[in-house]
Design a protein around this motif. Structure first.
Motif, PDB file in Angstrom:
ATOM      1  N   GLN A   1       0.837  -1.189   0.000  1.00 40.31           N
ATOM      2  CA  GLN A   1       0.000   0.000   0.000  1.00 40.31           C
ATOM      3  C   GLN A   1       0.879   1.248   0.000  1.00 40.31           C
ATOM      4  OE1 GLN A   1      -3.257  -0.173  -0.267  1.00 40.31           O
ATOM      5  NE2 GLN A   1      -3.505  -2.365   0.173  1.00 40.31           N
ATOM      6  N   ILE A   2       0.331   2.328  -0.540  1.00 44.16           N
ATOM      7  CA  ILE A   2       0.948   3.646  -0.380  1.00 44.16           C
ATOM      8  C   ILE A   2       0.336   4.271   0.866  1.00 44.16           C
ATOM      9  CG2 ILE A   2       1.197   5.956  -1.357  1.00 44.16           C
ATOM     10  CD1 ILE A   2       1.023   4.616  -4.145  1.00 44.16           C
ATOM     11  N   VAL A   3       1.179   4.621   1.830  1.00 43.02           N
ATOM     12  CA  VAL A   3       0.698   5.103   3.124  1.00 43.02           C
ATOM     13  C   VAL A   3       1.248   6.499   3.402  1.00 43.02           C
ATOM     14  CG1 VAL A   3       0.615   4.641   5.611  1.00 43.02           C
ATOM     15  CG2 VAL A   3       0.601   2.731   3.990  1.00 43.02           C
ATOM     16  N   GLU A   4       0.366   7.402   3.835  1.00 42.36           N
ATOM     17  CA  GLU A   4       0.780   8.739   4.264  1.00 42.36           C
ATOM     18  C   GLU A   4       1.143   8.689   5.750  1.00 42.36           C
ATOM     19  OE1 GLU A   4       0.808  11.332   2.112  1.00 42.36           O
ATOM     20  OE2 GLU A   4      -0.134  10.240   0.460  1.00 42.36           O
ATOM     21  N   SER A   5       1.991   9.609   6.180  1.00 44.93           N
ATOM     22  CA  SER A   5       2.397   9.626   7.594  1.00 44.93           C
ATOM     23  C   SER A   5       1.209   9.868   8.520  1.00 44.93           C
ATOM     24  CB  SER A   5       3.464  10.700   7.821  1.00 44.93           C
ATOM     25  OG  SER A   5       2.982  11.981   7.440  1.00 44.93           O
ATOM     26  N   SER A   6       0.187  10.593   8.025  1.00 47.38           N
ATOM     27  CA  SER A   6      -0.993  10.858   8.851  1.00 47.38           C
ATOM     28  C   SER A   6      -1.813   9.602   9.116  1.00 47.38           C
ATOM     29  CB  SER A   6      -1.875  11.915   8.175  1.00 47.38           C
ATOM     30  OG  SER A   6      -2.254  11.494   6.885  1.00 47.38           O
ATOM     31  N   GLN A   7      -1.552   8.526   8.355  1.00 49.46           N
ATOM     32  CA  GLN A   7      -2.264   7.263   8.569  1.00 49.46           C
ATOM     33  C   GLN A   7      -1.573   6.386   9.613  1.00 49.46           C
ATOM     34  OE1 GLN A   7      -2.368   6.580   4.006  1.00 49.46           O
ATOM     35  NE2 GLN A   7      -4.043   5.341   4.780  1.00 49.46           N
ATOM     36  N   VAL A   8      -0.426   6.835  10.089  1.00 46.99           N
ATOM     37  CA  VAL A   8       0.396   6.002  10.974  1.00 46.99           C
ATOM     38  C   VAL A   8       0.265   6.471  12.421  1.00 46.99           C
ATOM     39  CG1 VAL A   8       2.743   5.182  11.446  1.00 46.99           C
ATOM     40  CG2 VAL A   8       2.014   5.607   9.081  1.00 46.99           C
ATOM     41  N   ASP A   9       0.202   5.520  13.344  1.00 50.42           N
ATOM     42  CA  ASP A   9       0.151   5.825  14.772  1.00 50.42           C
ATOM     43  C   ASP A   9       1.560   6.191  15.243  1.00 50.42           C
ATOM     44  OD1 ASP A   9      -0.237   6.031  17.453  1.00 50.42           O
ATOM     45  OD2 ASP A   9      -0.849   3.955  17.785  1.00 50.42           O
ATOM     46  N   LEU A  10       1.840   7.495  15.264  1.00 51.87           N
ATOM     47  CA  LEU A  10       3.187   7.956  15.588  1.00 51.87           C
ATOM     48  C   LEU A  10       3.504   7.866  17.085  1.00 51.87           C
ATOM     49  CD1 LEU A  10       3.389  11.066  13.216  1.00 51.87           C
ATOM     50  CD2 LEU A  10       4.260   8.756  12.826  1.00 51.87           C
ATOM     51  N   VAL A  11       2.488   7.567  17.891  1.00 53.01           N
ATOM     52  CA  VAL A  11       2.718   7.344  19.320  1.00 53.01           C
ATOM     53  C   VAL A  11       3.311   5.954  19.550  1.00 53.01           C
ATOM     54  CG1 VAL A  11       1.610   7.224  21.606  1.00 53.01           C
ATOM     55  CG2 VAL A  11       0.856   8.928  19.917  1.00 53.01           C
ATOM     56  N   ASN A  12       3.014   5.057  18.606  1.00 52.97           N
ATOM     57  CA  ASN A  12       3.520   3.685  18.686  1.00 52.97           C
ATOM     58  C   ASN A  12       4.962   3.666  18.150  1.00 52.97           C
ATOM     59  OD1 ASN A  12       4.179   0.951  17.823  1.00 52.97           O
ATOM     60  ND2 ASN A  12       2.020   0.444  18.165  1.00 52.97           N
ATOM     61  N   ASP A  13       5.910   3.372  19.034  1.00 49.05           N
ATOM     62  CA  ASP A  13       7.330   3.421  18.649  1.00 49.05           C
ATOM     63  C   ASP A  13       7.654   2.467  17.510  1.00 49.05           C
ATOM     64  OD1 ASP A  13       7.868   5.361  20.512  1.00 49.05           O
ATOM     65  OD2 ASP A  13       8.527   3.955  22.059  1.00 49.05           O
ATOM     66  N   ASN A  14       7.033   1.286  17.538  1.00 47.97           N
ATOM     67  CA  ASN A  14       7.291   0.304  16.484  1.00 47.97           C
ATOM     68  C   ASN A  14       6.831   0.819  15.130  1.00 47.97           C
ATOM     69  OD1 ASN A  14       5.688  -2.175  14.934  1.00 47.97           O
ATOM     70  ND2 ASN A  14       7.805  -2.673  15.506  1.00 47.97           N
ATOM     71  N   GLN A  15       5.613   1.392  15.073  1.00 45.47           N
ATOM     72  CA  GLN A  15       5.077   1.915  13.820  1.00 45.47           C
ATOM     73  C   GLN A  15       5.898   3.117  13.335  1.00 45.47           C
ATOM     74  OE1 GLN A  15       1.905   0.647  12.037  1.00 45.47           O
ATOM     75  NE2 GLN A  15       3.128  -0.925  13.058  1.00 45.47           N
ATOM     76  N   LYS A  16       6.315   3.953  14.282  1.00 43.02           N
ATOM     77  CA  LYS A  16       7.125   5.115  13.922  1.00 43.02           C
ATOM     78  C   LYS A  16       8.476   4.687  13.368  1.00 43.02           C
ATOM     79  CE  LYS A  16       8.694   9.522  15.847  1.00 43.02           C
ATOM     80  NZ  LYS A  16       8.737  10.375  17.065  1.00 43.02           N
ATOM     81  N   GLU A  17       9.031   3.639  13.950  1.00 46.55           N
ATOM     82  CA  GLU A  17      10.323   3.119  13.487  1.00 46.55           C
ATOM     83  C   GLU A  17      10.209   2.574  12.069  1.00 46.55           C
ATOM     84  OE1 GLU A  17      13.416  -0.447  14.775  1.00 46.55           O
ATOM     85  OE2 GLU A  17      12.157   0.490  16.307  1.00 46.55           O
ATOM     86  N   ILE A  18       9.123   1.853  11.784  1.00 44.18           N
ATOM     87  CA  ILE A  18       8.909   1.313  10.432  1.00 44.18           C
ATOM     88  C   ILE A  18       8.754   2.458   9.433  1.00 44.18           C
ATOM     89  CG2 ILE A  18       7.340  -0.012   8.961  1.00 44.18           C
ATOM     90  CD1 ILE A  18       6.679  -1.720  11.438  1.00 44.18           C
TER      91      ILE A  18
END
Length: 706
Positions: free
Chosen positions: A598-615
């Motif tokens: 998928q093409i994902v925008e940063s606004s779609q990502v849970d930036l509070v979650n360290d794992n998701q932010k790292e990915i």
């Protein structure tokens, strides 16, 4: 109001009251009966009919003005009685507003008591019955002549008295179908807390109430964030081709495109306000009388402004603005440099002159050639002729704002013939607007519907995801998608190679997919074919079957493979990430546990979650909106692209309206959630293909200079 004319309040009974309203013999009674039967509830007949029939039968006397008030008393009493026994809905064959209009039309007089009561009686909705049904004669009806003028009076009375109404036309079956659909929506609107006026406002937009309900749920509960598994990388979701590979794919496309209808799709409706944002801020904050521009730059650390001024003479619009300045100021050449620069920027953005920030990007001067200044519209025409053409013909489609279309047409008219002559390709240019039905409701920060100063609901454009509707309306086999500002000066041939290369990849995959689907339609299927398709899905489309697939019988396997294969296909050009804001390619897990590209925008990502932010931060590539799409199936039928949207992948954004903070909902992005369920291939393309103009200073980059 006189007690005998007082209506039992809706608020007391919680009954939804629908009034049938219109001239005689327009189907009010028929519809009232039908609706009462459908909803298993009461309907209120016309009191005047029995009253006047009895008068006629007993004395052969017709209706007079003196009968109006007794009819009003009788009608009110009858309605109040039925209200008490109704089941959720009450359908009124007539009401005092009808009596009032008849009194005014036939006697040129209305008793003040009747007038007051008719205006104060409330209904959740009026159905204005049209005169498109045959007039039927009886003892009490007047005549068929003049129905149009009487209907106009009835309609105007609703408008003048601010009554909520919808006109119903068609035969009795069609009217019933329409009425039921409207009542179901009205009921849901009521449950959501909307008034009848709100309901009609939403109806005018053409937005289903169920859609509004989903949007309110998103605001209240939030939108699920994307579940990133890992970034897509080279050899793990992103295909890397050599220059020779691209040439081979481009040749394959050229060799096989003659029977296909091609189209280039360019989203171009946005204004250029962000492109000039730092200059607008400068004009708002600069104290022209008391400081120099250098002082402002130092005070605000305005590096973008400094770059703009240093490179000013290199901009393609410099000479036109400079000429205008000299016409406005006789002593312009003697002015201090700081004043010159200030007036240059002011004239460029002034609504009385060039007004660049309020223009669409597509019509702005982007490139300076020896012979002329070119806009993005012109550059897209040239590109279209180069790679999105077959049989000496080409189609180019712009999505624009309706108010801007004429500007686009003027540019096309001025350059198209020249480009066609040079390329020997006839270019057909078409336009469409973002559908108003894709607008979305704005809410307060407490998730309540936001209203303007007049108390009306406020709707906002649904973002570029709304354009899936426009794309869906195109009649094409293959569609090239590219943003309006991603054009280049010169090197069109180089850009075309990679675009045609992407199209060749799409075409090869599509041919194989179509072949498999045709074979799966056959009566007899060899088990070996299933294994071959599974391998193809894994190696070419990055799709791995779930473990339970292998334990299913052959018939079920065939159905599942058909479902997977029979989808629109997109091949996305992906560039190396160099810090540009925007979406990137990722492996994403859906709520069913399936993993896909998928093409994902940063606004779609849970930036509070360290794992998701790292990915997210580990992404190596970026999506430049460089897509080639196959939107027809193996039977040459158009896909309904709206069936492949992930409607749970929109965005909630915060905006400021007249100094008030609000929240808005943006639809799943065109190349994000709107294409979430397409077959997807990511291909690395060179950075030369990505030359967006996000700020005006980008025009100083080599790709935009001769």
């Amino acid at each position: 109001m006189e007690e005998n004319l007082r209506q039992l309040s809706n608020g007391v009974t919680k009954i939804i009251k629908i009034a049938l309203f219109g001239p005689e013999s327009t189907g009010k009674t028929t519809l009232a009966r039908q609706l009462a039967e459908y909803y298993k509830t009461q309907w209120v007949p016309e009191f005047a009919r029995d009253y006047l029939q009895e008068k006629w039968d007993s004395s052969q006397q017709i209706c007079t003005v003196d009968d109006m008030l007794p009819i009003a008393y009788g009608q009110t009493k009858l309605e109040n009685e039925r209200t008490l026994t109704a089941n959720k809905y009450l359908f009124c064959d007539t009401n005092l507003m009808v009596t009032k209009v008849f009194s005014e039309v036939y006697y040129n007089y209305c008793d003040p008591l009747l007038h007051e009561a008719a205006c104060e009686h409330e209904y959740d909705l009026f159905f204005l019955t049209d005169i498109d049904v045959p007039w039927e004669r009886d003892d009490l009806r007047d005549k068929a002549e003049g129905r149009e003028s009487v209907f106009a009076v009835f309609k105007q009375s609703l408008i003048d008295n601010n009554k909520p109404f919808i006109t119903l036309s068609g035969d009795k079956d069609l009217r019933l179908k329409k009425a039921v659909a409207i009542i179901e929506d009205l009921t849901l609107a009521r449950e959501l807390g909307f008034s009848s006026a709100d309901f009609l406002h939403i109806q005018e937009y053409g937005i289903p109430i169920a859609t509004i309900q989903k949007q309110l749920d998103f605001f209240k509960n939030g939108i699920p964030k994307a579940d990133l598994v890992s970034p897509a990388k080279l050899s793990n979701g992103i295909l890397k081709l050599s220059e020779k590979d691209f040439q081979e794919k481009a040749s394959f496309f050229d060799a096989n495109k003659s029977e296909l209808k091609l189209n280039k799709f360019v989203p171009a409706s946005g204004a250029a306000s962000r492109m000039f944002k730092f200059l607008t801020e400068f004009l708002n904050e600069f104290d022209v009388e008391n400081e120099s521009i250098n002082a402002y730059i130092n005070r605000k650390k305005a590096s973008k402004l400094s770059i703009f001024i240093v490179g000013m003479e290199k901009f393609p619009f410099f000479e036109a603005i400079d000429k205008q300045l000299k016409a406005e100021f006789a002593d312009f050449d003697t002015l201090d440099r700081s004043f010159k620069n200030y007036y240059f920027i002011k004239l460029m953005l002034s609504s009385d002159y060039f007004d660049f920030a309020n223009q669409p990007k597509g019509i702005l001067p982007f490139h300076k050639y020896k012979t002329h200044i070119a806009t993005p519209v012109e550059e897209h025409l040239r590109e279209c002729a180069q790679y999105s053409s077959a049989n000496n013909g080409s189609d180019l489609h712009f999505t624009v704002s309706e108010s801007h279309q004429k500007h686009f047409e003027d540019i096309v008219d001025s350059v198209k013939s020249k480009i066609e002559n040079e390329s020997a390709v006839a270019i057909n240019v078409s336009y469409s607007y973002q559908n108003k039905t894709t607008d979305t409701l704005a809410v307060t920060m407490k998730n309540k519907p936001f209203r303007d100063e007049n108390g009306q609901l406020v709707f906002r454009p649904g973002g570029h995801g709304a354009l899936i509707e426009n794309l869906n309306n195109l009649d094409a086999d293959i569609v090239f998608i590219k943003n309006i500002d991603n054009v280049i000066q010169n090197n069109v041939e180089k850009i075309s190679l990679y675009k045609k290369g992407l199209a060749g990849i799409l075409m090869a995959i599509q041919q194989q997919v179509f072949s498999y689907l045709n074979t799966l339609d056959a009566v007899s299927i060899e088990p070996e074919l299933i294994d071959e398709i599974i391998l193809f899905l894994k190696e070419k489309l990055n799709i791995t079957m779930k473990d339970d697939f292998y334990s299913k019988n052959l018939e079920t396997k065939i159905i599942e493979l058909q479902t997977i294969l029979n989808r629109p296909i997109r091949v996305c050009g992906i560039v190396k990430n160099e810090g540009e804001p925007g979406g990137g390619p990722f492996w994403v897990r859906d709520n069913q546990g399936a993993v896909s590209l998928q093409i994902v925008e940063s606004s779609q990502v849970d930036l509070v979650n360290d794992n998701q932010k790292e990915i997210l931060n580990a992404a190596t590539h970026f999506n430049p909106v460089d897509l080639v799409c196959g939107i027809k199936n193996y039977k040459k039928e158009k896909f309904d692209l709206t069936q492949f949207v992930d409607y749970n992948s929109g965005f909630i954004v915060e905006k400021n309206v007249a100094g008030k903070s609000i929240k808005g909902y943006e639809l799943p992005g065109l190349w994000n959630g709107a294409m979430a369920n397409w077959l997807t291939v990511f291909v690395q393309v060179p950075l030369i293909t990505f030359n967006p103009v996000k700020t005006v200073n980008d025009l100083l980059k080599p790709a935009h200079q001769s």
